[in-house]
Design a protein around this motif. Structure first.
Motif, PDB file in Angstrom:
ATOM      1  N   PRO A 175       1.069  -1.281   0.090  1.00 53.27           N
ATOM      2  CA  PRO A 175       0.026   0.129   0.019  1.00 53.27           C
ATOM      3  C   PRO A 175       0.649   1.114   0.131  1.00 53.27           C
ATOM      4  O   PRO A 175       1.845   1.279   0.489  1.00 53.27           O
ATOM      5  CB  PRO A 175      -0.747  -0.102   1.250  1.00 53.27           C
ATOM      6  N   LYS A 176       0.409   2.292  -0.765  1.00 53.66           N
ATOM      7  CA  LYS A 176       0.952   3.784  -0.632  1.00 53.66           C
ATOM      8  C   LYS A 176       1.005   4.053   0.777  1.00 53.66           C
ATOM      9  O   LYS A 176       0.312   3.903   1.631  1.00 53.66           O
ATOM     10  CB  LYS A 176       0.224   4.614  -1.599  1.00 53.66           C
ATOM     11  N   TYR A 177       2.089   5.047   1.232  1.00 50.33           N
ATOM     12  CA  TYR A 177       2.207   5.594   2.577  1.00 50.33           C
ATOM     13  C   TYR A 177       1.174   6.599   2.868  1.00 50.33           C
ATOM     14  O   TYR A 177       0.639   7.335   2.052  1.00 50.33           O
ATOM     15  CB  TYR A 177       3.616   6.038   2.596  1.00 50.33           C
ATOM     16  N   THR A 178       0.392   6.413   3.998  1.00 55.66           N
ATOM     17  CA  THR A 178      -0.574   7.357   4.698  1.00 55.66           C
ATOM     18  C   THR A 178      -0.059   7.664   6.124  1.00 55.66           C
ATOM     19  O   THR A 178       0.382   7.038   6.721  1.00 55.66           O
ATOM     20  CB  THR A 178      -1.905   6.678   4.655  1.00 55.66           C
ATOM     21  N   VAL A 179      -0.033   8.974   6.181  1.00 53.26           N
ATOM     22  CA  VAL A 179       0.429   9.681   7.557  1.00 53.26           C
ATOM     23  C   VAL A 179      -0.693  10.460   8.207  1.00 53.26           C
ATOM     24  O   VAL A 179      -1.185  11.294   7.538  1.00 53.26           O
ATOM     25  CB  VAL A 179       1.615  10.332   7.350  1.00 53.26           C
ATOM     26  N   LEU A 180      -1.037  10.235   9.472  1.00 53.70           N
ATOM     27  CA  LEU A 180      -1.961  11.077  10.168  1.00 53.70           C
ATOM     28  C   LEU A 180      -0.939  11.821  11.221  1.00 53.70           C
ATOM     29  O   LEU A 180      -0.305  11.322  11.900  1.00 53.70           O
ATOM     30  CB  LEU A 180      -3.002  10.367  11.023  1.00 53.70           C
ATOM     31  N   ASN A 181      -1.054  13.216  11.113  1.00 53.93           N
ATOM     32  CA  ASN A 181      -0.581  14.021  12.050  1.00 53.93           C
ATOM     33  C   ASN A 181      -1.248  14.496  13.051  1.00 53.93           C
ATOM     34  O   ASN A 181      -2.237  15.402  12.789  1.00 53.93           O
ATOM     35  CB  ASN A 181       0.355  15.335  11.367  1.00 53.93           C
ATOM     36  N   SER A 182      -1.258  13.816  14.157  1.00 48.88           N
ATOM     37  CA  SER A 182      -2.211  14.229  15.408  1.00 48.88           C
ATOM     38  C   SER A 182      -1.782  15.400  16.109  1.00 48.88           C
ATOM     39  O   SER A 182      -2.548  15.578  17.068  1.00 48.88           O
ATOM     40  CB  SER A 182      -2.347  12.850  16.098  1.00 48.88           C
ATOM     41  N   THR A 183      -0.716  15.832  15.875  1.00 47.73           N
ATOM     42  CA  THR A 183      -0.027  16.969  16.808  1.00 47.73           C
ATOM     43  C   THR A 183      -0.593  18.252  16.313  1.00 47.73           C
ATOM     44  O   THR A 183      -1.168  18.536  14.937  1.00 47.73           O
ATOM     45  CB  THR A 183       1.320  16.828  16.684  1.00 47.73           C
ATOM     46  N   LEU A 184      -0.235  19.416  16.730  1.00 45.63           N
ATOM     47  CA  LEU A 184      -0.408  20.709  16.560  1.00 45.63           C
ATOM     48  C   LEU A 184       0.593  21.147  15.749  1.00 45.63           C
ATOM     49  O   LEU A 184       0.777  22.478  15.245  1.00 45.63           O
ATOM     50  CB  LEU A 184      -0.991  21.484  17.764  1.00 45.63           C
ATOM     51  N   GLY A 185       1.871  20.619  15.575  1.00 43.17           N
ATOM     52  CA  GLY A 185       2.893  20.931  14.774  1.00 43.17           C
ATOM     53  C   GLY A 185       2.807  20.585  13.216  1.00 43.17           C
ATOM     54  O   GLY A 185       1.678  20.063  12.695  1.00 43.17           O
ATOM     55  N   THR A 186       3.853  21.078  12.369  1.00 47.44           N
ATOM     56  CA  THR A 186       3.744  20.942  11.010  1.00 47.44           C
ATOM     57  C   THR A 186       5.042  19.933  10.577  1.00 47.44           C
ATOM     58  O   THR A 186       6.142  20.056  11.529  1.00 47.44           O
ATOM     59  CB  THR A 186       3.778  22.150  10.141  1.00 47.44           C
ATOM     60  N   PRO A 233      -0.825  20.575  10.823  1.00 45.38           N
ATOM     61  CA  PRO A 233      -1.446  20.037  12.152  1.00 45.38           C
ATOM     62  C   PRO A 233      -2.856  19.306  11.890  1.00 45.38           C
ATOM     63  O   PRO A 233      -3.539  19.814  11.005  1.00 45.38           O
ATOM     64  CB  PRO A 233      -1.608  21.293  12.832  1.00 45.38           C
ATOM     65  N   GLN A 234      -2.726  18.024  12.637  1.00 44.09           N
ATOM     66  CA  GLN A 234      -4.028  17.355  12.559  1.00 44.09           C
ATOM     67  C   GLN A 234      -4.462  17.096  11.338  1.00 44.09           C
ATOM     68  O   GLN A 234      -5.995  17.415  11.276  1.00 44.09           O
ATOM     69  CB  GLN A 234      -5.218  18.226  13.539  1.00 44.09           C
ATOM     70  N   SER A 235      -3.828  16.517  10.425  1.00 45.49           N
ATOM     71  CA  SER A 235      -4.325  16.288   9.211  1.00 45.49           C
ATOM     72  C   SER A 235      -3.870  14.788   8.888  1.00 45.49           C
ATOM     73  O   SER A 235      -2.786  14.447   9.222  1.00 45.49           O
ATOM     74  CB  SER A 235      -3.722  17.368   8.357  1.00 45.49           C
ATOM     75  N   LEU A 236      -4.203  14.303   7.622  1.00 48.00           N
ATOM     76  CA  LEU A 236      -4.079  13.095   7.230  1.00 48.00           C
ATOM     77  C   LEU A 236      -3.588  13.428   5.800  1.00 48.00           C
ATOM     78  O   LEU A 236      -4.355  14.107   5.018  1.00 48.00           O
ATOM     79  CB  LEU A 236      -5.541  12.247   6.940  1.00 48.00           C
TER      80      LEU A 236
END
Length: 137
Positions: free
Chosen positions: A22-33, A56-59
């Motif tokens: 599968p292709k890579y998917t990342v969830l950034n659950s933090t308030l940072g970038t 921040p807080q994005s998929l």
């Protein structure tokens, strides 16, 4: 029957996308970038993959061209920028097929720490016993 098998065999051998990880998917659950995450694969012929500009807080999912094919992931590296701090992010494996990851962070005594963890962020959980999620005893 042999002719049919010989006609189909080349298609099966060279249709890599159906056999690719599968292709890579990342969830950034933090308030940072995160400006860039680099995904390194185990075989030298496999070039690194990248995901750029994770807010921040994005998929976010890697964009074409996908070149992971059947390469096992060994390392992920990047930097989380949060509250004026730069926190190195690293994930290591001896070789995994995982493609979904989450960035998590915590603050203790005004000092941030963060890490990358493998996660089922799309909710691909198996159904169990009539209930959507297994109960924790």
């Amino acid at each position: 029957m042999k002719k049919l098998l010989l006609a189909i065999l080349p298609f099966l051998l060279f249709s890599a996308p159906s056999f690719a990880y599968p292709k890579y998917t990342v969830l950034n659950s933090t308030l940072g970038t995160i400006n860039k995450l680099t995904f390194y694969q185990i075989i030298s012929e496999c070039s690194p993959n990248y995901i750029y500009n994770i807010g921040p807080q994005s998929l976010k999912q890697e964009l074409p061209p996908y070149d992971r094919s059947n390469c096992l992931l060994t390392d992920i590296k990047g930097t989380l920028h949060i509250d004026g701090m730069d926190i190195p992010l690293e994930y290591h494996s001896f070789g995994t097929t995982y493609g979904q990851f989450a960035i998590v962070a915590k603050q203790i005594n005004n000092k941030w720490s963060a890490k990358i963890v493998s996660a089922d962020i799309r909710g691909d959980y198996p159904k169990t016993g009539g209930s959507e999620y297994a109960e924790i005893q």
